[in-house]
Write an enzyme that holds these catalytic residues in place. Structure first.
Site, PDB file in Angstrom:
ATOM      1  N   GLU A  43       0.844  -1.195   0.000  1.00 46.05           N
ATOM      2  CA  GLU A  43       0.000   0.000   0.000  1.00 46.05           C
ATOM      3  C   GLU A  43       0.878   1.244   0.000  1.00 46.05           C
ATOM      4  O   GLU A  43       1.872   1.306   0.711  1.00 46.05           O
ATOM      5  CB  GLU A  43      -0.986  -0.013   1.172  1.00 46.05           C
ATOM      6  CG  GLU A  43      -0.391  -0.317   2.530  1.00 46.05           C
ATOM      7  CD  GLU A  43      -0.260   0.898   3.422  1.00 46.05           C
ATOM      8  OE1 GLU A  43      -0.340   2.029   2.903  1.00 46.05           O
ATOM      9  OE2 GLU A  43      -0.058   0.702   4.634  1.00 46.05           O
ATOM     10  N   GLN A  60      -5.043   5.723  -1.079  1.00 47.57           N
ATOM     11  CA  GLN A  60      -4.203   4.556  -0.807  1.00 47.57           C
ATOM     12  C   GLN A  60      -4.179   3.702  -2.067  1.00 47.57           C
ATOM     13  O   GLN A  60      -5.221   3.172  -2.471  1.00 47.57           O
ATOM     14  CB  GLN A  60      -4.785   3.767   0.358  1.00 47.57           C
ATOM     15  CG  GLN A  60      -3.997   2.520   0.723  1.00 47.57           C
ATOM     16  CD  GLN A  60      -4.655   1.795   1.889  1.00 47.57           C
ATOM     17  OE1 GLN A  60      -5.812   1.422   1.791  1.00 47.57           O
ATOM     18  NE2 GLN A  60      -3.926   1.614   2.971  1.00 47.57           N
ATOM     19  N   HIS A  84     -12.225   0.441  -1.505  1.00 47.97           N
ATOM     20  CA  HIS A  84     -12.910   0.752  -0.241  1.00 47.97           C
ATOM     21  C   HIS A  84     -12.631   2.191   0.145  1.00 47.97           C
ATOM     22  O   HIS A  84     -11.784   2.856  -0.460  1.00 47.97           O
ATOM     23  CB  HIS A  84     -12.461  -0.192   0.888  1.00 47.97           C
ATOM     24  CG  HIS A  84     -11.032  -0.053   1.342  1.00 47.97           C
ATOM     25  ND1 HIS A  84      -9.982  -0.774   0.806  1.00 47.97           N
ATOM     26  CD2 HIS A  84     -10.472   0.732   2.281  1.00 47.97           C
ATOM     27  CE1 HIS A  84      -8.855  -0.452   1.406  1.00 47.97           C
ATOM     28  NE2 HIS A  84      -9.115   0.480   2.306  1.00 47.97           N
TER      29      HIS A  84
HETATM   30  C1  MC0 Z   1     -16.352  -7.912  -2.166  1.00 51.38           C
HETATM   31  N1  MC0 Z   1     -17.553  -7.305  -2.230  1.00 51.38           N
HETATM   32  C2  MC0 Z   1     -17.368  -5.990  -2.244  1.00 51.38           C
HETATM   33  C3  MC0 Z   1     -15.972  -5.796  -2.189  1.00 51.38           C
HETATM   34  N2  MC0 Z   1     -15.369  -7.011  -2.141  1.00 51.38           N
HETATM   35  N3  MC0 Z   1     -18.230  -4.966  -2.278  1.00 51.38           N
HETATM   36  C4  MC0 Z   1     -17.721  -3.728  -2.284  1.00 51.38           C
HETATM   37  N4  MC0 Z   1     -16.392  -3.454  -2.255  1.00 51.38           N
HETATM   38  C5  MC0 Z   1     -15.490  -4.459  -2.205  1.00 51.38           C
HETATM   39  N5  MC0 Z   1     -14.199  -4.185  -2.156  1.00 51.38           N
HETATM   40  C6  MC0 Z   1     -18.859  -7.956  -2.266  1.00 51.38           C
HETATM   41  C7  MC0 Z   1     -19.025  -8.845  -3.480  1.00 51.38           C
HETATM   42  O1  MC0 Z   1     -19.457  -8.095  -4.568  1.00 51.38           O
HETATM   43  C8  MC0 Z   1     -20.041  -9.834  -3.003  1.00 51.38           C
HETATM   44  O2  MC0 Z   1     -21.320  -9.270  -3.077  1.00 51.38           O
HETATM   45  C9  MC0 Z   1     -19.696 -10.019  -1.541  1.00 51.38           C
HETATM   46  O3  MC0 Z   1     -18.978  -8.822  -1.154  1.00 51.38           O
HETATM   47  C10 MC0 Z   1     -18.784 -11.226  -1.300  1.00 51.38           C
HETATM   48  O4  MC0 Z   1     -17.718 -11.126  -2.222  1.00 51.38           O
HETATM   49  P1  MC0 Z   1     -16.621 -12.248  -2.506  1.00 51.38           P
HETATM   50  O5  MC0 Z   1     -16.015 -11.945  -3.817  1.00 51.38           O
HETATM   51  O6  MC0 Z   1     -17.195 -13.615  -2.242  1.00 51.38           O
HETATM   52  O7  MC0 Z   1     -15.520 -11.876  -1.450  1.00 51.38           O
HETATM   53  P2  MC0 Z   1     -15.259 -12.405  -0.008  1.00 51.38           P
HETATM   54  O8  MC0 Z   1     -16.527 -12.591   0.757  1.00 51.38           O
HETATM   55  O9  MC0 Z   1     -14.309 -13.564  -0.099  1.00 51.38           O
HETATM   56  O10 MC0 Z   1     -14.458 -11.140   0.564  1.00 51.38           O
HETATM   57  C11 MC0 Z   1     -15.070  -9.929   0.711  1.00 51.38           C
HETATM   58  C12 MC0 Z   1     -14.493  -9.290   1.952  1.00 51.38           C
HETATM   59  C13 MC0 Z   1     -12.963  -9.261   1.782  1.00 51.38           C
HETATM   60  C14 MC0 Z   1     -15.083  -7.885   2.107  1.00 51.38           C
HETATM   61  C15 MC0 Z   1     -14.873 -10.134   3.196  1.00 51.38           C
HETATM   62  O11 MC0 Z   1     -12.627  -8.457   0.660  1.00 51.38           O
HETATM   63  C16 MC0 Z   1     -12.208  -8.733   2.959  1.00 51.38           C
HETATM   64  O12 MC0 Z   1     -11.931  -9.464   3.911  1.00 51.38           O
HETATM   65  N6  MC0 Z   1     -11.849  -7.424   2.949  1.00 51.38           N
HETATM   66  C17 MC0 Z   1     -11.193  -6.784   4.104  1.00 51.38           C
HETATM   67  C18 MC0 Z   1      -9.719  -6.825   4.000  1.00 51.38           C
HETATM   68  C19 MC0 Z   1      -9.191  -6.044   2.808  1.00 51.38           C
HETATM   69  O13 MC0 Z   1      -9.918  -5.643   1.926  1.00 51.38           O
HETATM   70  N7  MC0 Z   1      -7.840  -5.868   2.793  1.00 51.38           N
HETATM   71  C20 MC0 Z   1      -7.154  -5.109   1.743  1.00 51.38           C
HETATM   72  C21 MC0 Z   1      -6.931  -3.730   2.164  1.00 51.38           C
HETATM   73  P3  MC0 Z   1     -22.568 -10.117  -3.615  1.00 51.38           P
HETATM   74  O14 MC0 Z   1     -23.694  -9.135  -3.567  1.00 51.38           O
HETATM   75  O15 MC0 Z   1     -22.195 -10.579  -4.990  1.00 51.38           O
HETATM   76  O16 MC0 Z   1     -22.707 -11.240  -2.616  1.00 51.38           O
HETATM   77  S1  MC0 Z   1      -5.781  -3.667   3.506  1.00 51.38           S
HETATM   78  C22 MC0 Z   1      -5.750  -2.050   3.991  1.00 51.38           C
HETATM   79  O17 MC0 Z   1      -6.475  -1.255   3.465  1.00 51.38           O
HETATM   80  C23 MC0 Z   1      -4.747  -1.700   5.085  1.00 51.38           C
HETATM   81  C24 MC0 Z   1      -3.354  -1.989   4.638  1.00 51.38           C
HETATM   82  C25 MC0 Z   1      -4.850  -0.260   5.569  1.00 51.38           C
HETATM   83  O18 MC0 Z   1      -5.588   0.589   5.051  1.00 51.38           O
HETATM   84  O19 MC0 Z   1      -4.145   0.049   6.538  1.00 51.38           O
END
Ligand code: MC0
Length: 141
Positions: A43, A60, A84
């Site tokens: 990042e 970011q 996000h």
């Molecule tokens: C997935 N979905 C999203 C999305 N990612 N909606 C909006 N924005 C996003 N970025 C939606 C999909 O469209 C789907 O909706 C549902 O969530 C499940 O998606 P999936 O493809 O099955 O994905 P999952 O469930 O495996 O993962 C989604 C989840 C994951 C949010 C749990 O991305 C996660 O754990 N994110 C948090 C960690 C992260 O993003 N880390 C990177 C940045 P439908 O309606 O089709 O069911 S780290 C960061 O930012 C740190 C370094 C910092 O700032 O300090």
């Protein structure tokens, strides 16, 4: 609960290429970069000025460290773009308890390590009206 939008995150395959474009074309400044192994991302924080003022919002720029990371998987399903937004708070523990009491789904039981020694959690997109929202408590200096 929140003080400002801390950052908006753009996800892409090549952070260096995106950062150079933001710098050379738009005059943004790189303030910080970090590999977060737990999150599987590189990042880079860029800002419209070389020094942060109190409520300045950063961008970011995120790139996956490995294909099976959350951002790597997201890029399999989406073009590079907004991933996000992050809302800043002084007290993530109180905010988390308040949001849970209101039925909001948070991803982690306890805050994790975020940019620049911040503490972070995420509001699931299903609780964020379709938007992934990060909660960030910056490190207190
Ligand atoms: C997935 N979905 C999203 C999305 N990612 N909606 C909006 N924005 C996003 N970025 C939606 C999909 O469209 C789907 O909706 C549902 O969530 C499940 O998606 P999936 O493809 O099955 O994905 P999952 O469930 O495996 O993962 C989604 C989840 C994951 C949010 C749990 O991305 C996660 O754990 N994110 C948090 C960690 C992260 O993003 N880390 C990177 C940045 P439908 O309606 O089709 O069911 S780290 C960061 O930012 C740190 C370094 C910092 O700032 O300090």
């Amino acid at each position: 609960l929140f003080t400002c939008i801390d950052h908006v995150a753009y996800a892409c395959p090549d952070a260096d290429e995106a950062v150079a474009y933001y710098q050379e074309t738009f005059g943004w400044h790189e303030l910080h970069r970090e590999s977060n192994d737990e999150q599987g991302v590189l990042e880079v924080m860029v800002a419209p000025a070389g020094e942060l003022t109190e409520h300045m919002t950063q961008i970011q720029i995120l790139a996956p460290l490995r294909p099976d990371s959350t951002v790597g998987k997201w890029l399999e399903n989406n073009r590079p773009g907004l991933h996000h937004m992050a809302w800043r708070t002084d007290d993530i523990d109180t905010v988390s308890a308040t949001l849970r009491s209101r039925g909001v789904r948070l991803l982690y039981d306890e805050p994790k390590h975020g940019t620049h020694n911040s503490r972070i959690n995420f509001i699931h997109p299903k609780s964020g009206k379709g938007v992934l929202i990060e909660i960030v408590e910056p490190a207190k200096h």
